[in-house]
Design an enzyme around this catalytic site. Structure first.
Site, short mmCIF file in Angstrom:
data_model
loop_
_atom_site.label_atom_id
_atom_site.label_comp_id
_atom_site.label_asym_id
_atom_site.label_seq_id
_atom_site.Cartn_x
_atom_site.Cartn_y
_atom_site.Cartn_z
N LYS A 52 0.85 -1.21 0.00
CA LYS A 52 0.00 0.00 0.00
C LYS A 52 0.88 1.25 0.00
O LYS A 52 0.60 2.22 -0.71
CB LYS A 52 -0.92 -0.01 1.23
CG LYS A 52 -2.06 -1.01 1.10
CD LYS A 52 -2.81 -1.26 2.41
CE LYS A 52 -3.86 -2.35 2.19
NZ LYS A 52 -4.53 -2.77 3.43
N GLN A 96 -4.57 -1.23 9.72
CA GLN A 96 -4.50 -2.54 9.08
C GLN A 96 -5.14 -3.61 9.97
O GLN A 96 -4.82 -3.72 11.15
CB GLN A 96 -3.02 -2.88 8.78
CG GLN A 96 -2.80 -4.19 8.06
CD GLN A 96 -3.33 -4.17 6.62
OE1 GLN A 96 -3.29 -3.16 5.93
NE2 GLN A 96 -3.84 -5.30 6.18
N ASP A 119 -10.63 3.82 4.83
CA ASP A 119 -11.28 2.57 4.43
C ASP A 119 -12.79 2.62 4.65
O ASP A 119 -13.48 1.61 4.44
CB ASP A 119 -10.66 1.39 5.19
CG ASP A 119 -10.77 0.08 4.39
OD1 ASP A 119 -11.27 0.12 3.24
OD2 ASP A 119 -10.38 -0.97 4.91
#
Ligand code: NAD
Length: 290
Positions: A52, A96, A119
């Site tokens: 990422k 994460q 996200d």
């Protein structure tokens, strides 16, 4: 049969994103920035984070990794997120998953500001998505399901009015996937580990998104003719060390209308959407609407 090539689409969207990054940087006097917080030592998670950050670099988005070791007091993660909420040069934050104990998702989803939630998984962002009300819409939607919508749309797969089945009900994939398909006016069904007769059920849908985390659970021939099959599953070290999904497409896939490859389908679109989400959060903060 159409191959829903996420790698190719992500590459194509990169150029456009790099231009948005440039435009933002000129206006803001700094590049957009994503902070990735990681609490686990799981190798796959560390690799995802590295990928990422590399992807951010490739379009000019700054990225920073904050490691919070599991030996840390639980409250420290909340304090870090709270600081990031107030940091003027941070546009997006990704925590994460999975989290290492003692940290829990609830503390992330209730502490991180939805305006920095890259996200789209905070309770506020998800609640806004759930409302379906455009006047309170979230800035961004969860990366994996949003990437899948882009993948379908870019291949002119009709969604509105079609029967869509989502297999899996996790908060990061299954549930938001169902909400996004509903937003696109599909008639949506969710299946899960307690669903009976799954092999019979899948034959009744135009679009099937498989996100169950069970390697090669289905064969391509299990699906009815002209089905669009999206495979979200990722399983490392298959035969010959390869990556495989929840569906084995290696044989008998010709009757499908379309399907994603694994690797190279959903995965690259998830990363691309993370970058686009970060960009959108940054642009929104600055009052740029693209
Ligand atoms: P999860 O384990 O949280 O959820 C799996 C879901 O599948 C559950 O809701 C469960 O009810 C359902 N399920 C499990 N076995 C089933 C069965 N036999 N029949 C019907 N339903 C069943 O997993 P997740 O986080 O949603 O991820 C799913 C898969 O997608 C995993 O392989 C994960 O690695 C992968 N993933 C890929 C990406 C990507 O970018 N490609 C992103 C996120 C997750």
């Amino acid at each position: 049969m159409i191959l829903l090539d996420g790698k190719k689409l992500a590459e194509a969207r990169k150029k456009q994103l790099a231009e948005r990054v440039q435009k933002f940087s000129t206006k803001a006097g700094r590049a957009p920035k994503l902070v990735v917080v990681i609490t686990t030592e799981i190798v796959a998670s560390q690799v995802y984070v590295r990928n990422k950050m590399k992807a951010c670099e490739s379009v000019g988005i700054l990225s920073e990794k904050i490691e919070v070791p599991k030996s840390t007091r639980k409250e420290v993660l909340t304090e870090i997120l709270d600081k990031l909420n107030h940091a003027p040069d941070v546009d997006g934050v990704l925590v994460q998953l999975p989290l290492a104990a003692p940290f829990v998702e609830a503390q992330v989803n209730s502490t991180l500001s939805w305006t920095k939630d890259a996200d789209g998984l905070t309770y506020t962002a998800l609640g806004k998505l759930f409302s379906g009300d455009p006047s309170v819409a979230p800035i961004v939607a969860p990366c994996t399901p949003q990437g899948i919508i882009h993948l379908l749309q870019s291949h002119q797969i009709e969604i509105a009015g079609r029967r869509a089945l989502v297999i899996g009900r996790s908060n990061i994939v299954g549930k938001p996937m169902a909400l996004l398909l509903l937003k696109e006016n599909a008639t949506v069904t969710i299946a899960h580990s307690k669903t009976k007769d799954l092999h019979a059920l899948i034959k009744n849908f135009h679009i099937v998104v498989v996100a169950m985390g069970q390697r090669n659970f289905f064969k391509a021939s299990d699906f009815a003719s002209q089905t669009v099959v999206v495979d979200v599953g990722i399983h490392g070290s298959g035969a010959g060390g390869s990556i495989t999904g929840d569906v084995d497409f290696s044989q008998g896939a010709e009757h499908l209308a379309a399907h994603t490859p694994v690797p190279g389908g959903v995965g690259p679109m998830t990363i691309m959407t993370l970058l686009e989400n970060t960009m959108k959060l940054a642009e929104t903060k600055l009052g740029i609407f693209s």
